[in-house]
Write an enzyme that holds these catalytic residues in place. Structure first.
Site, PDB file in Angstrom:
ATOM      1  N   GLY A  65      -8.632 -16.893 -12.688  1.00  0.00           N
ATOM      2  CA  GLY A  65      -8.555 -17.781 -13.847  1.00  0.00           C
ATOM      3  C   GLY A  65      -7.131 -18.167 -14.189  1.00  0.00           C
ATOM      4  O   GLY A  65      -6.228 -18.045 -13.359  1.00  0.00           O
TER       5      GLY A  65
ATOM      6  N   HIS B 230      -4.719 -23.772  -7.977  1.00  0.00           N
ATOM      7  CA  HIS B 230      -6.169 -23.523  -7.877  1.00  0.00           C
ATOM      8  C   HIS B 230      -6.928 -24.842  -7.669  1.00  0.00           C
ATOM      9  O   HIS B 230      -7.888 -24.902  -6.905  1.00  0.00           O
ATOM     10  CB  HIS B 230      -6.683 -22.867  -9.160  1.00  0.00           C
TER      11      HIS B 230
ATOM     12  N   GLY C 203      -4.737 -19.500  -1.554  1.00  0.00           N
ATOM     13  CA  GLY C 203      -3.428 -20.142  -1.605  1.00  0.00           C
ATOM     14  C   GLY C 203      -2.438 -19.373  -0.739  1.00  0.00           C
ATOM     15  O   GLY C 203      -2.433 -18.140  -0.723  1.00  0.00           O
TER      16      GLY C 203
END
Ligand code: PAF
Length: 280
Positions: free
Chosen positions: A31, A37, A147
């Protein structure tokens, strides 16, 4: 977009869609979603029929004195970001639904989890591998997106998938940076304005390292140059500077052609990681 908290419910939904022949992409996150993201979500939406994003601050990947409690949790904003980016399922499990009372099985990489971040965070990658394996079993994706800023995590997950025969393609997505060069990270919210400016010294050092590598400088000289530059950051403290093989993170010699220069640096109280892959 469906928001699901219960692992079994997500699994049932995915089972139905997979029977219909749909492909599934998973974007695991903790989050505090940012453009890094979003780039993973976009890639998944492009490559799959269904995109699942998990938002879960995983307690078992934090050490005792780390930032589990204060890790940012802007739930409403995260929901909006997922909605805006065509996510089909937002999975937000609770600690209780993910780790039962008797939970006692962990996945441990006995090699590359001990170097780099693993030196100061000895249980971190065990926590990451365990939760990622659980998410893989729940969401059953064909592809999962990570990532490359967390280069060691990406390499360890790839190793786990190979070692444990997960039938999942791991897609590594490029680092997304602020205009200043600072790599995007949920933890950047801990930095003051001044520290954000200071932290750009990390990116500048990596760019210098890339240039020196292309010029054929030795590993030792590149490491010294990066160190010298990072030490110029006011309140900067080096955790590590490592030059390693970009495929498997083994140690490199001057004859290596594909390396990753990875650093962990504390700016004030905030520990930042960054890296650059270099080829010649
Ligand atoms: O990279 C992260 O945000 C986390 O380590 C991950 C992969 C979501 C596991 O909790």
């Amino acid at each position: 977009m469906k928001i699901i908290n219960n692992p079994e419910e997500l699994r049932k939904n995915i089972e139905i869609l997979k029977k219909e022949g749909k492909t599934v992409g998973l974007v695991p996150t903790m989050g505090a979603l940012h453009y890094g993201h979003i780039s993973l979500m976009k890639q998944s939406v492009l490559q799959n029929d269904i995109t699942v994003v998990s938002v879960y601050v995983n307690p078992i990947q934090f050490g005792p004195n780390e930032d589990y409690e204060r890790y940012p949790r802007p739930i409403e904003k995260d929901i909006q970001v997922c909605q805006d980016n065509k996510v089909d399922f937002l999975f937000m499990p609770t600690n209780e639904t993910l780790y039962n009372k008797n939970f006692s099985t962990y996945i441990y990489n006995n090699n590359i989890s001990k170097i780099m971040c693993g030196v100061t965070r000895p249980t971190h990658f065990q926590g990451v591998c365990t939760v990622v394996a659980k998410l893989f079993n729940i969401a059953m994706p064909q592809r999962a997106y990570f990532g490359l800023k967390d280069y060691q995590q990406y390499t360890i997950i790839r190793q786990m998938v190979e070692d444990l025969n997960f039938n999942i393609e791991i897609v590594g997505c490029p680092i997304v940076r602020e205009e200043s060069g600072l790599a995007m990270s949920s933890r950047n919210t801990y930095l003051s304005q001044e520290e954000k400016v200071q932290a750009t010294g990390i990116y500048k050092s990596l760019c210098l390292a890339k240039q020196l590598f292309a010029e054929g400088k030795s590993i030792k000289d590149i490491k010294s140059a990066v160190e010298e530059n990072i030490l110029k950051i006011p309140n900067g403290k080096i955790d590590y500077i490592e030059l390693r093989n970009s495929q498997n993170l083994r140690e490199v010699t001057d004859s290596d052609k594909n390396i990753v220069i990875a650093v962990a640096v504390k700016v004030g109280n905030v520990r930042l990681i960054d890296n650059m892959v270099c080829e010649k």
